[in-house]
Design a protein around this motif. Structure first.
Motif, PDB file in Angstrom:
ATOM      1  N   LEU A 168       1.671  -9.910 -79.948  1.00 62.08           N
ATOM      2  CA  LEU A 168       1.833 -10.948 -80.965  1.00 62.08           C
ATOM      3  C   LEU A 168       2.734 -10.411 -82.066  1.00 62.08           C
ATOM      4  O   LEU A 168       2.445  -9.355 -82.642  1.00 62.08           O
ATOM      5  N   VAL A 169       3.829 -11.120 -82.363  1.00 66.65           N
ATOM      6  CA  VAL A 169       4.853 -10.623 -83.283  1.00 66.65           C
ATOM      7  C   VAL A 169       5.054 -11.593 -84.449  1.00 66.65           C
ATOM      8  O   VAL A 169       5.283 -12.786 -84.248  1.00 66.65           O
ATOM      9  N   ASP A 170       4.959 -11.054 -85.659  1.00 63.67           N
ATOM     10  CA  ASP A 170       5.332 -11.768 -86.879  1.00 63.67           C
ATOM     11  C   ASP A 170       6.795 -11.445 -87.164  1.00 63.67           C
ATOM     12  O   ASP A 170       7.129 -10.331 -87.582  1.00 63.67           O
ATOM     13  N   ALA A 171       7.659 -12.429 -86.904  1.00 62.32           N
ATOM     14  CA  ALA A 171       9.096 -12.276 -87.158  1.00 62.32           C
ATOM     15  C   ALA A 171       9.542 -13.272 -88.216  1.00 62.32           C
ATOM     16  O   ALA A 171      10.680 -13.751 -88.200  1.00 62.32           O
ATOM     17  N   ALA A 187       7.573 -10.752 -76.553  1.00 61.08           N
ATOM     18  CA  ALA A 187       6.394 -11.252 -77.264  1.00 61.08           C
ATOM     19  C   ALA A 187       5.694 -12.345 -76.459  1.00 61.08           C
ATOM     20  O   ALA A 187       6.341 -13.176 -75.820  1.00 61.08           O
ATOM     21  N   ASP A 188       4.384 -12.338 -76.518  1.00 63.95           N
ATOM     22  CA  ASP A 188       3.595 -13.428 -75.951  1.00 63.95           C
ATOM     23  C   ASP A 188       3.393 -14.539 -76.966  1.00 63.95           C
ATOM     24  O   ASP A 188       3.281 -15.704 -76.595  1.00 63.95           O
ATOM     25  N   ILE A 189       3.312 -14.185 -78.232  1.00 61.85           N
ATOM     26  CA  ILE A 189       3.413 -15.150 -79.313  1.00 61.85           C
ATOM     27  C   ILE A 189       4.395 -14.582 -80.331  1.00 61.85           C
ATOM     28  O   ILE A 189       4.235 -13.448 -80.795  1.00 61.85           O
ATOM     29  N   PHE A 190       5.401 -15.365 -80.654  1.00 62.67           N
ATOM     30  CA  PHE A 190       6.478 -14.962 -81.573  1.00 62.67           C
ATOM     31  C   PHE A 190       6.508 -15.998 -82.680  1.00 62.67           C
ATOM     32  O   PHE A 190       6.768 -17.182 -82.433  1.00 62.67           O
ATOM     33  N   ILE A 191       6.223 -15.567 -83.888  1.00 64.74           N
ATOM     34  CA  ILE A 191       6.068 -16.486 -85.016  1.00 64.74           C
ATOM     35  C   ILE A 191       7.195 -16.282 -86.011  1.00 64.74           C
ATOM     36  O   ILE A 191       7.472 -15.150 -86.437  1.00 64.74           O
ATOM     37  N   THR A 192       7.836 -17.371 -86.382  1.00 66.93           N
ATOM     38  CA  THR A 192       8.831 -17.313 -87.439  1.00 66.93           C
ATOM     39  C   THR A 192       8.806 -18.635 -88.192  1.00 66.93           C
ATOM     40  O   THR A 192       7.956 -19.488 -87.947  1.00 66.93           O
ATOM     41  N   GLY A 193       9.717 -18.769 -89.128  1.00 66.31           N
ATOM     42  CA  GLY A 193       9.787 -20.006 -89.892  1.00 66.31           C
ATOM     43  C   GLY A 193      11.198 -20.250 -90.365  1.00 66.31           C
ATOM     44  O   GLY A 193      11.965 -19.309 -90.572  1.00 66.31           O
ATOM     45  N   PRO A 194      11.566 -21.500 -90.562  1.00 63.05           N
ATOM     46  CA  PRO A 194      12.921 -21.798 -91.026  1.00 63.05           C
ATOM     47  C   PRO A 194      13.120 -21.562 -92.516  1.00 63.05           C
ATOM     48  O   PRO A 194      14.217 -21.748 -93.020  1.00 63.05           O
ATOM     49  N   ALA A 208       6.923 -19.423 -80.536  1.00 65.90           N
ATOM     50  CA  ALA A 208       7.243 -19.340 -79.115  1.00 65.90           C
ATOM     51  C   ALA A 208       6.072 -18.659 -78.404  1.00 65.90           C
ATOM     52  O   ALA A 208       5.610 -17.602 -78.838  1.00 65.90           O
ATOM     53  N   VAL A 209       5.614 -19.269 -77.313  1.00 65.17           N
ATOM     54  CA  VAL A 209       4.474 -18.754 -76.559  1.00 65.17           C
ATOM     55  C   VAL A 209       4.918 -18.508 -75.120  1.00 65.17           C
ATOM     56  O   VAL A 209       5.503 -19.386 -74.485  1.00 65.17           O
ATOM     57  N   SER A 210       4.648 -17.321 -74.609  1.00 61.58           N
ATOM     58  CA  SER A 210       5.013 -16.986 -73.237  1.00 61.58           C
ATOM     59  C   SER A 210       4.031 -17.620 -72.250  1.00 61.58           C
ATOM     60  O   SER A 210       2.961 -18.127 -72.632  1.00 61.58           O
ATOM     61  N   GLU A 211       4.368 -17.562 -70.967  1.00 63.15           N
ATOM     62  CA  GLU A 211       3.441 -18.062 -69.941  1.00 63.15           C
ATOM     63  C   GLU A 211       2.122 -17.304 -70.001  1.00 63.15           C
ATOM     64  O   GLU A 211       1.045 -17.903 -69.893  1.00 63.15           O
ATOM     65  N   GLY A 212       2.201 -15.991 -70.177  1.00 60.56           N
ATOM     66  CA  GLY A 212       0.980 -15.199 -70.281  1.00 60.56           C
ATOM     67  C   GLY A 212       0.183 -15.538 -71.522  1.00 60.56           C
ATOM     68  O   GLY A 212      -1.054 -15.539 -71.502  1.00 60.56           O
TER      69      GLY A 212
END
Length: 390
Positions: A168-171, A187-194, A208-212
């Motif tokens: 899980l990544v805070d980007a 990343a399986d969960i990749f978090i960002t914001g505009p 963004a969430v991966s299949e896993g």
């Protein structure tokens, strides 16, 4: 120099919220559609696909209706199950803070921490995962803005995947300003914001969430549904023929589309290059003026923000206030453990342009001279920055 005549800052050179691009501001003023108007349904799907293109991932990212703190907590609630053991990697205030969310949902949170002016070592992460095979999820803040430091997220992601764990990544404050994507760091969960490097106001999150990642969330009996924290509720909402869990922010979607169009139109590599040039020019000027970075070495300093070590005997809040009062430039303070120890300058979105490095140096140096009676040569700093800009 006369005092700033108005109450508003002339330049917002903070680490967020950042100033918005003019095209984003124009888009925010567009008519507000009914969320189930066919025109808006098509718009939401179109913007979701553009977000996938910008994030360079085949999966369609979720657009959550709140600034990225919502997404971070939603990710913790959705991915982490009660019997999980989580490894939280900490190099700063925000990384440490994620451990509080993780701890609400799982049995055990292990913490691997370094000094807040340092970066995590992938080899140490590898060793920790070897020692603790019970760890199932690894969490990392890529750019911890209160420290202005970057962690080697792609390398750590390779380590995590080699051990078969979820990542899980805070980007939030790195994506859009440098070469990082969900796929590059695995990343399986990749978090960002505009609201950072894409130059929008704070209001939305991109996840963004991966299949896993989806498999794990769907197998988690505690993953929220019918909740503002639910990722599952938004999984298919990007499709024009699927319902929204609740009313999306129509105006903000318009603004996001303008930001994505600008990012893709300019070209991500070109956007990253101007973030990097602005940061390098600013830091060259800092060194020439005798100031130093908070980061232990420049190689781990982020191109999207610079944390300046506050000189001994200087009150950071007073220094920052003088920059705003006399020069109309707003900077950021530290947070938590770095509060009072650093002054932070953002190089994000529309302010990631070399001219703003000169503006920031002038305001910082001028304000510091008001506190310390002319001990900083601002001209030398500006000349050093200009030498980098060329």
């Amino acid at each position: 120099m006369m005092k700033n005549a108005g109450n508003d800052p002339l330049f917002t050179l903070t680490t967020g919220p950042v100033d918005a691009y003019p095209a984003v501001l124009r888009a925010l003023s567009m008519p507000v559609w009914y969320d189930y108007d066919p025109a808006f349904l098509a718009c939401f799907e179109r913007v979701s696909r553009k977000a996938a293109a910008a994030m360079r991932t085949e999966s369609i990212p979720l657009i959550l209706q709140g600034e990225p703190v919502l997404a971070l907590e939603a990710a913790a609630a959705s991915l982490i199950a009660r019997h999980d053991v989580v490894l939280n990697l900490v190099s700063g205030v925000y990384g440490a803070g994620f451990g509080d969310w993780a701890g609400r949902y799982c049995a055990t949170v292990r913490e691997l921490a370094v000094a807040y002016n340092e970066a995590l070592d992938p080899a140490v992460v590898d060793r920790e995962l070897r020692r603790h095979p019970e760890i199932g999820i690894v969490c990392l803040c890529h750019h911890d803005t209160p420290s202005g430091t970057l962690n080697p997220v792609d390398e750590i992601g390779c380590v995590v995947k080699r051990h078969g764990r979820l990542f899980l990544v805070d980007a939030v404050s790195s994506f859009g300003g440098m070469a990082v994507t969900p796929d590059s760091c695995r990343a399986d969960i990749f978090i960002t914001g505009p609201n950072k490097c894409l130059g929008c106001p704070p209001s939305l999150s991109l996840v963004a969430v991966s299949e896993g990642g989806w498999r794990k969330i769907k197998a988690n009996p505690d993953a929220p549904r019918a909740s503002v924290l639910s990722l599952l509720d938004w999984e298919r909402a990007w499709l024009a023929d699927e319902p929204f869990p609740y009313t999306p922010s129509v105006a903000e979607i318009n603004g996001l589309e303008a930001a994505l169009d600008g990012y893709l139109g300019e070209g991500p590599e070109q956007v990253w290059a101007r973030h990097d040039l602005t940061a390098r020019a600013f830091r060259a000027g800092l060194r020439a003026m005798g100031l130093s970075l908070w980061a232990a070495r420049e190689s781990i300093a982020s191109p999207t923000a610079t944390a300046i070590r506050v000189p001994e005997g200087v009150d950071e809040a007073q220094w920052r206030a003088l920059a705003r009062e006399h020069y109309g430039v707003m900077f950021s303070s530290g947070r938590g453990e770095t509060l009072g120890k650093v002054m932070r300058v953002g190089h994000m979105g529309p302010t990631a342009r070399p001219l703003y490095a000169v503006v920031a140096l002038t305001a910082l140096g001028g304000a510091l001279n008001r506190l310390r009676a002319g001990r900083v040569d601002v001209g030398t700093g500006v000349n050093a920055a200009m030498a980098v800009i060329g």
